[in-house]
Design a protein around this motif. Structure first.
Motif, short mmCIF file in Angstrom:
data_model
loop_
_atom_site.label_atom_id
_atom_site.label_comp_id
_atom_site.label_asym_id
_atom_site.label_seq_id
_atom_site.Cartn_x
_atom_site.Cartn_y
_atom_site.Cartn_z
N GLY A 43 -5.27 9.98 -2.35
CA GLY A 43 -6.56 10.33 -1.76
C GLY A 43 -7.70 10.40 -2.76
N ASP A 44 -7.38 10.80 -3.99
CA ASP A 44 -8.43 10.93 -5.01
C ASP A 44 -8.50 9.72 -5.93
OD1 ASP A 44 -9.32 13.45 -4.12
OD2 ASP A 44 -7.62 14.41 -5.11
N ALA A 45 -7.72 8.71 -5.63
CA ALA A 45 -7.75 7.48 -6.45
C ALA A 45 -8.94 6.62 -6.04
CB ALA A 45 -6.46 6.69 -6.27
N THR A 46 -9.43 5.85 -6.98
CA THR A 46 -10.52 4.92 -6.70
C THR A 46 -9.98 3.76 -5.88
OG1 THR A 46 -11.54 5.49 -8.80
CG2 THR A 46 -12.26 3.46 -7.78
N VAL A 47 -10.74 3.37 -4.89
CA VAL A 47 -10.32 2.28 -4.01
C VAL A 47 -10.44 0.95 -4.76
CG1 VAL A 47 -10.86 1.04 -1.88
CG2 VAL A 47 -11.00 3.54 -1.95
N CYS A 48 -9.39 0.14 -4.66
CA CYS A 48 -9.40 -1.18 -5.28
C CYS A 48 -8.86 -2.19 -4.27
CB CYS A 48 -8.58 -1.20 -6.56
SG CYS A 48 -6.81 -1.06 -6.28
N ASN A 49 -8.79 -3.43 -4.65
CA ASN A 49 -8.36 -4.49 -3.74
C ASN A 49 -6.93 -4.34 -3.24
OD1 ASN A 49 -10.85 -5.74 -3.80
ND2 ASN A 49 -10.31 -7.03 -5.53
N ASN A 50 -6.07 -3.70 -4.00
CA ASN A 50 -4.67 -3.54 -3.58
C ASN A 50 -4.52 -2.67 -2.34
OD1 ASN A 50 -4.28 -4.84 -6.00
ND2 ASN A 50 -3.12 -3.19 -6.94
N VAL A 51 -5.41 -1.75 -2.15
CA VAL A 51 -5.22 -0.73 -1.13
C VAL A 51 -5.12 -1.33 0.27
CG1 VAL A 51 -7.65 -0.13 -0.71
CG2 VAL A 51 -5.89 1.60 -0.43
N ALA A 52 -5.88 -2.35 0.59
CA ALA A 52 -5.84 -2.92 1.93
C ALA A 52 -4.50 -3.61 2.21
CB ALA A 52 -7.00 -3.90 2.11
N ALA A 53 -4.00 -4.36 1.25
CA ALA A 53 -2.71 -5.03 1.42
C ALA A 53 -1.58 -4.02 1.52
CB ALA A 53 -2.46 -6.00 0.27
N GLU A 54 -1.63 -3.00 0.70
CA GLU A 54 -0.59 -1.97 0.73
C GLU A 54 -0.60 -1.23 2.06
OE1 GLU A 54 -0.99 0.50 -2.72
OE2 GLU A 54 -0.39 -1.12 -4.05
N TRP A 55 -1.79 -0.93 2.56
CA TRP A 55 -1.90 -0.24 3.84
C TRP A 55 -1.39 -1.13 4.98
CZ3 TRP A 55 -6.58 -0.41 7.36
CH2 TRP A 55 -6.42 0.45 8.47
N LEU A 56 -1.70 -2.41 4.95
CA LEU A 56 -1.22 -3.33 5.98
C LEU A 56 0.30 -3.33 6.04
CD1 LEU A 56 -1.81 -5.56 8.08
CD2 LEU A 56 -1.73 -7.18 6.18
N VAL A 57 0.95 -3.45 4.91
CA VAL A 57 2.41 -3.45 4.87
C VAL A 57 2.95 -2.08 5.30
CG1 VAL A 57 4.44 -3.69 3.37
CG2 VAL A 57 2.52 -5.27 3.15
N TYR A 58 2.32 -1.02 4.85
CA TYR A 58 2.72 0.34 5.22
C TYR A 58 2.72 0.50 6.74
CZ TYR A 58 2.40 5.43 5.68
OH TYR A 58 2.59 6.74 6.05
N MET A 59 1.65 0.06 7.40
CA MET A 59 1.57 0.19 8.86
C MET A 59 2.70 -0.56 9.53
SD MET A 59 -2.44 -0.02 9.95
CE MET A 59 -2.87 -1.49 9.02
N PHE A 60 2.94 -1.77 9.09
CA PHE A 60 3.97 -2.59 9.70
C PHE A 60 5.36 -1.98 9.49
CE2 PHE A 60 6.64 -6.44 10.03
CZ PHE A 60 6.23 -6.86 11.28
#
Length: 132
Positions: A43-60
């Motif tokens: 939650g306190d990490a800086t948002v970077c390009n990896n976050v969207a891909a990781e979240w997509l896989v996490y949801m699936f």
């Protein structure tokens, strides 16, 4: 730079400007994104390009369908774009991912057995998210 927690706050504010039915749907997407951040302690990490891909896989991996996870990704990407118009945000981490959804999920499925994974343990990209 903006943290995941700050970004989620901006998303909530933006979602609440929508009509009630839309707002409820958007807030579900934001809640999913927040759950992902909480599950990984980022939650306190800086948002970077990896976050969207990781979240997509996490949801699936956590059981959301391809269609639902894609919808949530589209919603959050739209909220990011709306927030970026009002705040000085870096380039959207969601932009690249929207066109690569199937490839990202297929690569993740090929690399790991979904049956043996716990969604709270699974990330396909390197951490920390604070690195750009």
């Amino acid at each position: 730079n903006i943290t995941l927690r700050q970004l989620i706050s901006l998303f909530r504010v933006e979602a609440l400007t929508k009509p009630e039915v839309t707002s409820r749907s958007y807030l579900k997407a934001v809640a999913s994104f927040e759950q992902f951040g909480d599950a990984h302690g980022i939650g306190d990490a800086t948002v970077c390009n990896n976050v969207a891909a990781e979240w997509l896989v996490y949801m699936f991996v956590c059981g959301l369908s391809f269609k639902t996870s894609g919808y949530y990704l589209d919603v959050v990407a739209g909220l990011y774009n709306s927030a970026a118009k009002k705040h000085a945000l870096p380039e959207s981490p969601f932009k690249r991912i929207k066109t690569q959804r199937k490839t990202i999920l297929q690569n993740a499925l090929n690399a790991y057995s979904i049956c043996s994974m716990n969604c709270s343990e699974y990330l396909i990209f390197a951490h920390p998210l604070s690195s750009q």
